[in-house]
Design an enzyme around this catalytic site. Sequence first.
Site, PDB file in Angstrom:
ATOM      1  CE  LYS A 218      44.907  34.513  36.792  1.00 34.21           C
ATOM      2  NZ  LYS A 218      44.585  35.746  36.055  1.00 34.21           N
TER       3      LYS A 218
ATOM      4  CD1 TRP B 235      43.957  35.638  49.572  1.00 36.33           C
ATOM      5  CD2 TRP B 235      41.968  34.863  50.220  1.00 36.33           C
ATOM      6  NE1 TRP B 235      43.051  36.650  49.402  1.00 36.33           N
ATOM      7  CE2 TRP B 235      41.811  36.201  49.794  1.00 36.33           C
ATOM      8  CE3 TRP B 235      40.839  34.165  50.672  1.00 36.33           C
ATOM      9  CZ2 TRP B 235      40.583  36.851  49.799  1.00 36.33           C
ATOM     10  CZ3 TRP B 235      39.619  34.808  50.682  1.00 36.33           C
ATOM     11  CH2 TRP B 235      39.497  36.139  50.246  1.00 36.33           C
TER      12      TRP B 235
ATOM     13  CE  LYS C  32      41.944  43.184  34.616  1.00 41.39           C
ATOM     14  NZ  LYS C  32      40.753  42.671  35.320  1.00 41.39           N
TER      15      LYS C  32
ATOM     16  CD  GLU D 218      38.182  43.530  33.052  1.00 44.92           C
ATOM     17  OE1 GLU D 218      39.331  43.052  33.139  1.00 44.92           O
ATOM     18  OE2 GLU D 218      37.241  43.148  33.772  1.00 44.92           O
TER      19      GLU D 218
ATOM     20  NE  ARG E  97      46.125  28.097  43.317  1.00 56.10           N
ATOM     21  CZ  ARG E  97      45.293  27.428  42.533  1.00 56.10           C
ATOM     22  NH1 ARG E  97      45.584  27.240  41.268  1.00 56.10           N
ATOM     23  NH2 ARG E  97      44.157  26.946  42.991  1.00 56.10           N
TER      24      ARG E  97
ATOM     25  CD  GLU F 103      40.964  42.793  39.512  1.00 56.62           C
ATOM     26  OE1 GLU F 103      40.598  41.635  39.749  1.00 56.62           O
ATOM     27  OE2 GLU F 103      41.359  43.154  38.391  1.00 56.62           O
TER      28      GLU F 103
ATOM     29  CG  ASN G 143      44.052  25.001  48.463  1.00 55.12           C
ATOM     30  OD1 ASN G 143      44.709  25.474  49.378  1.00 55.12           O
ATOM     31  ND2 ASN G 143      44.502  24.912  47.222  1.00 55.12           N
ATOM     32  N   GLY G 144      40.035  25.329  50.374  1.00 51.63           N
ATOM     33  CA  GLY G 144      38.581  25.229  50.424  1.00 51.63           C
ATOM     34  C   GLY G 144      38.029  25.641  51.775  1.00 51.63           C
TER      35      GLY G 144
ATOM     36  CB  CYS H 291      45.547  29.114  49.355  1.00 51.64           C
ATOM     37  SG  CYS H 291      44.110  28.292  50.061  1.00 51.64           S
TER      38      CYS H 291
ATOM     39  CG  HIS I  96      19.085  58.746  35.739  1.00 54.28           C
ATOM     40  ND1 HIS I  96      17.860  59.364  35.808  1.00 54.28           N
ATOM     41  CD2 HIS I  96      19.276  58.439  34.433  1.00 54.28           C
ATOM     42  CE1 HIS I  96      17.326  59.419  34.608  1.00 54.28           C
ATOM     43  NE2 HIS I  96      18.170  58.864  33.752  1.00 54.28           N
TER      44      HIS I  96
END
Length: 615
Positions: free
Chosen positions: A610, A75, A492, A488, A28, A495, A103-104, A2, A511
Site C-alpha cells: 500500500k 515486503w 485495477k 486506471e 500495507r 492489481e 523499513n526502507g 512494510c 497503430h
Amino acid sequence: MCGIVGAIRAHHNVVDFLTDGLKRLEYRGYDSSGIAVRTANGIERVRRVGRVALMAEAAVAEGVHGHLGIGHTRWATHGGVTEPNAHPHVSGQAEQQIAVVHNGIIENFEAERTRLQGLGYTFESQTDTEVIAHSIHHEYRHNGHNLFTAVQAACARFHGAYAIGVIANDQPNLMVAARMGCPLLVALSDDETFIASDVSAVIAFTRRVVFLQDGDIAELTSNGIAKLVDRSGAEAERSVKVSELSLASLELGPYSHFMQKEIHEQPKAVSDTAEVFMLGGFEPENFGSKARAVFNDCHSIKILACGTSYYAALTAKYWLEAIARIPTDVEIASEYRYRSVIADPKQLVITISQSGETLDTMEALKYAQSLGHRHSLAICNVMESALPRESELVLYTRAGAEVGVASTKAFTTQLVALFGLAVTLGKLRGHVDAAQTQAYTEELRQLAGSIQHALNLEPQIAAWAQQFAHKANALFLGRGIHYPIALEGALKLKEITYIHAEAYPAGELKHGPLALVDENMPVVVIAPKDGLLDKVKANMQEVAARGGELFVFTDLDSDFNASEGVHVIRTPRHMGILSPIVHTIPVQLLSYHTALVRGTDVDKPRNLAKSVTVE
C-alpha cells in the site's frame, strides 16, 4: 513498503500489541512477519513466512512474554521470502544482544557488509537490514552500551531511506527509533510508549501521536520521549497530535473486503472532499494562507506522481488546461528525478500521494526544489505526512483511512481536489466567471448522487465479471479525458485479478494494438456521451470487425444498444466535466468482482504494498 511496530508497556505483555498492530498494518503489503521481545530469557524472536496470523499463533504457542518488543511485516527487497530474511534481525549474544526492525533501503549496504565482515560479523540473511543490526551492535559495544549514541553513530554511516526501531537485551525500559525518508511515529499513553509506521497500528491503544521528521532519532521509555535530536544532532521538540482516525474506519463492518467497503464509501468521501469548495468557494485560501500570492506568481504547472495518483494527474491536466488555461506537464515521479530538468521558478510543482510518504514522489519534490522550483503544493490524504510538511501549500483529501492496497476512494477524492484546483485557478486567472463558478458548484453537489447511481449497477457488473474471470488478457479504451480512466481500469484489473490488461487511447487501436484483438480478448470501452462519442463508436467498429467482444460503459442518455458481441451498461446521465469520476466506479467494481470469481486476495494482492516507501 512494510510495517513497523514497537512498544514499551510497563504493566502489560507487549506481544498483544505487537500482533494486533501488525494485523492492522497488513494492508500495507508484506510476505513475512516477525517480533522480537525482551523476555526473562533474553531477546526471543518469532518469525514466519506468510500471514501475521501464523506468526501470532506461534508466539502464543511458544509463550513469549515481555514488556519491551518490536515487530515487523516485510515486503522482500534484498533477498527472497524466507524466514532467515524476515525481521527482526539481531546481532550479538546474551546481554549485549540487540534487535532491529527496518523499513526502507540502505543503498551502501554492500560496502557496509564488507566492512562489518572485516570486523568479525557473520551474516545469516541476504538483507540490507542485517547491516543495520551489526553496525549498531558494533557501536553499542564501543560506546559504553549507550543505545542512543550507538544508533546515532550507525545512522551516520547509512545512505538511503530508513525507519528503524532498536531494542537491547540489557535495556529493559528503553527503545530507540530513527527516521530518514520512511514514515515513523511515536505514540504516547500512560506508562506505555509505542512506535509505528502508521497511526492505524496504535489507534486502539492511544490517539496521542508524535510524527518524527527526517533525520530524527528518539530515545523512548515507558514514560514517553526521553530524548530527541534532529538531523544536525541538535535537541528538538515535536508536537503531540491527537489523531482523528476512527477505529471504525479500520473495521470491515458489513462488507466482505476493504476494497468493497472503500468503493461504497466514495459518495461520502467525495462529498467530504468537495465540502471545502462548497462551503468556502473556489478560493486560493483553501490551499493555504500563501496560496493566492503563490498562484499569482506561477505561469505553469508540473505534476509529479506515481501509480494511480499519476492517472489522477493525467486527468487533471485536461481540467487545468481547459478551465484554468494554464500549461500543465505531468511526469512519473520515479522518472523525473533521474533526468536532466530545465527548472522554472515560476512553475508550480504539485505532488499527489494517498499516503504522503511515497518515496519516489518525495524525492522528486526534493529534486525539483534543489533545481530552483520555489512553489509546491501537496495533495494528500494523510495529515502530517512527509509531502505536506515539505510543501509550501497543501490540500488534504478527506477519503478517510484506505486499507485496500488497490486505491479506490483515494483516487476519486484526488480527482475532486484537482478539479477544485482547476476551477480556483481559472477563477483567479479570469477564465471562470460567476455563472460558470455556480455551474461547477452545482456539478460538485450532484456528484455523490451520480456515484451512488453507478454503485447501484453492481449486480450487472458482477455478471460481466463471470465472463472476464477466465480471460488471460483484456484491453481498455478511452478517449480524451476518459483515457486516464481506462488506464486506471486496466491497472485495477492487473492489481487484484492478475489478468494482463492494457489501456490505450481508442484512436491508437489502428497503430498496433488492434493486432491483439480476437474472440478471446475482451475490450472494455469507456464511452460517455461527449464530443468524442462518434469517434469512439468508429473505434468500436474496428474491434467488432475483428471478432472482439466489447463491454461498453456509457451514459444513461446515450443511444448505445447491446447486440451480439456488444455488452452495454449505462451509468447515470452524462456528468459533463466530472464524468471521469463517475466512470471510475464501474471499472473498480469490474475488477473487484472479477477478483472474487478468480479467488484472489482482493485486499492484499501478491507482490504489492500500500505504502511504497522504497525505490
